[in-house]
Design a protein around this motif. Structure first.
Motif, mmCIF file in Angstrom:
data_model
loop_
_atom_site.group_PDB
_atom_site.id
_atom_site.type_symbol
_atom_site.label_atom_id
_atom_site.label_comp_id
_atom_site.label_asym_id
_atom_site.label_seq_id
_atom_site.Cartn_x
_atom_site.Cartn_y
_atom_site.Cartn_z
ATOM 1 N N LEU A 1 0.813 -1.214 0.000
ATOM 2 C CA LEU A 1 0.000 0.000 0.000
ATOM 3 C C LEU A 1 0.849 1.268 0.000
ATOM 4 O O LEU A 1 0.379 2.322 -0.409
ATOM 5 N N ALA A 2 2.096 1.177 0.438
ATOM 6 C CA ALA A 2 2.962 2.356 0.487
ATOM 7 C C ALA A 2 3.252 2.894 -0.909
ATOM 8 O O ALA A 2 3.411 4.107 -1.087
ATOM 9 N N GLU A 3 3.313 2.024 -1.925
ATOM 10 C CA GLU A 3 3.595 2.478 -3.290
ATOM 11 C C GLU A 3 2.345 2.912 -4.034
ATOM 12 O O GLU A 3 2.428 3.561 -5.060
ATOM 13 N N LYS A 4 1.163 2.527 -3.530
ATOM 14 C CA LYS A 4 -0.085 2.848 -4.224
ATOM 15 C C LYS A 4 -0.534 4.271 -3.883
ATOM 16 O O LYS A 4 -0.329 4.756 -2.776
ATOM 17 N N VAL A 5 -1.161 4.929 -4.878
ATOM 18 C CA VAL A 5 -1.626 6.303 -4.695
ATOM 19 C C VAL A 5 -3.070 6.403 -5.169
ATOM 20 O O VAL A 5 -3.445 5.792 -6.170
ATOM 21 N N GLY A 6 -3.879 7.177 -4.473
ATOM 22 C CA GLY A 6 -5.245 7.464 -4.911
ATOM 23 C C GLY A 6 -6.146 6.247 -4.891
ATOM 24 O O GLY A 6 -6.199 5.489 -3.936
ATOM 25 N N LYS A 7 -6.872 6.050 -6.020
ATOM 26 C CA LYS A 7 -7.837 4.951 -6.086
ATOM 27 C C LYS A 7 -7.177 3.586 -6.027
ATOM 28 O O LYS A 7 -7.794 2.609 -5.615
ATOM 29 N N ALA A 8 -5.933 3.493 -6.440
ATOM 30 C CA ALA A 8 -5.228 2.210 -6.422
ATOM 31 C C ALA A 8 -4.981 1.731 -4.989
ATOM 32 O O ALA A 8 -4.787 0.536 -4.762
ATOM 33 N N ALA A 9 -4.998 2.645 -4.031
ATOM 34 C CA ALA A 9 -4.723 2.284 -2.642
ATOM 35 C C ALA A 9 -5.982 1.864 -1.892
ATOM 36 O O ALA A 9 -5.928 1.580 -0.704
#
Length: 116
Positions: free
Chosen positions: A99-107
């Motif tokens: 989750l640390a690399e995901k941003v916005g809706k991807a998280a």
């Protein structure tokens, strides 16, 4: 049980709810500022739950003002007043470091529907 097990069992809280990785929780912790003590709420997704017994720790992640913030809390600490479970998440892993690399809706994490 030996003496250490007895002491660890005495220090555990009874009021810890059932939660796991992927769940959204609110952790109310006591914070000392100057001479005053107040309760501060930290809401986020549980990314890691590690340890066991009185040493159990939980890492909660949230995004505040575009910056990811992670805090680790000892579940049975006297500084943690209470933990409330908001949403139940559907995840396939016990540690959500990705989750640390995901941003916005991807998280986002899918929510488990409540059974009535």
């Amino acid at each position: 049980m030996n003496l250490i097990d007895v002491l660890n069992h005495e220090q555990q809280k009874e009021s810890v709810p059932e939660f796991r990785s992927g769940d959204t929780v609110k952790v109310y912790s006591k914070v000392v500022e100057g001479g005053k003590e107040r309760v501060q709420m930290f809401e986020g997704v549980v990314t890691v739950r590690k340890g066991g017994g009185s040493h159990e720790a939980v890492t909660v992640r949230r995004v505040a003002h575009g910056v990811g913030v992670e805090k680790t809390f000892l579940v049975h600490s006297p500084r943690v007043e209470k933990i409330e479970v908001g949403k139940r998440g559907i995840v396939r892993r016990s540690r959500l470091y990705y989750l640390a690399e995901k941003v916005g809706k991807a998280a986002r994490i899918k929510e488990k529907k409540a059974v009535r």
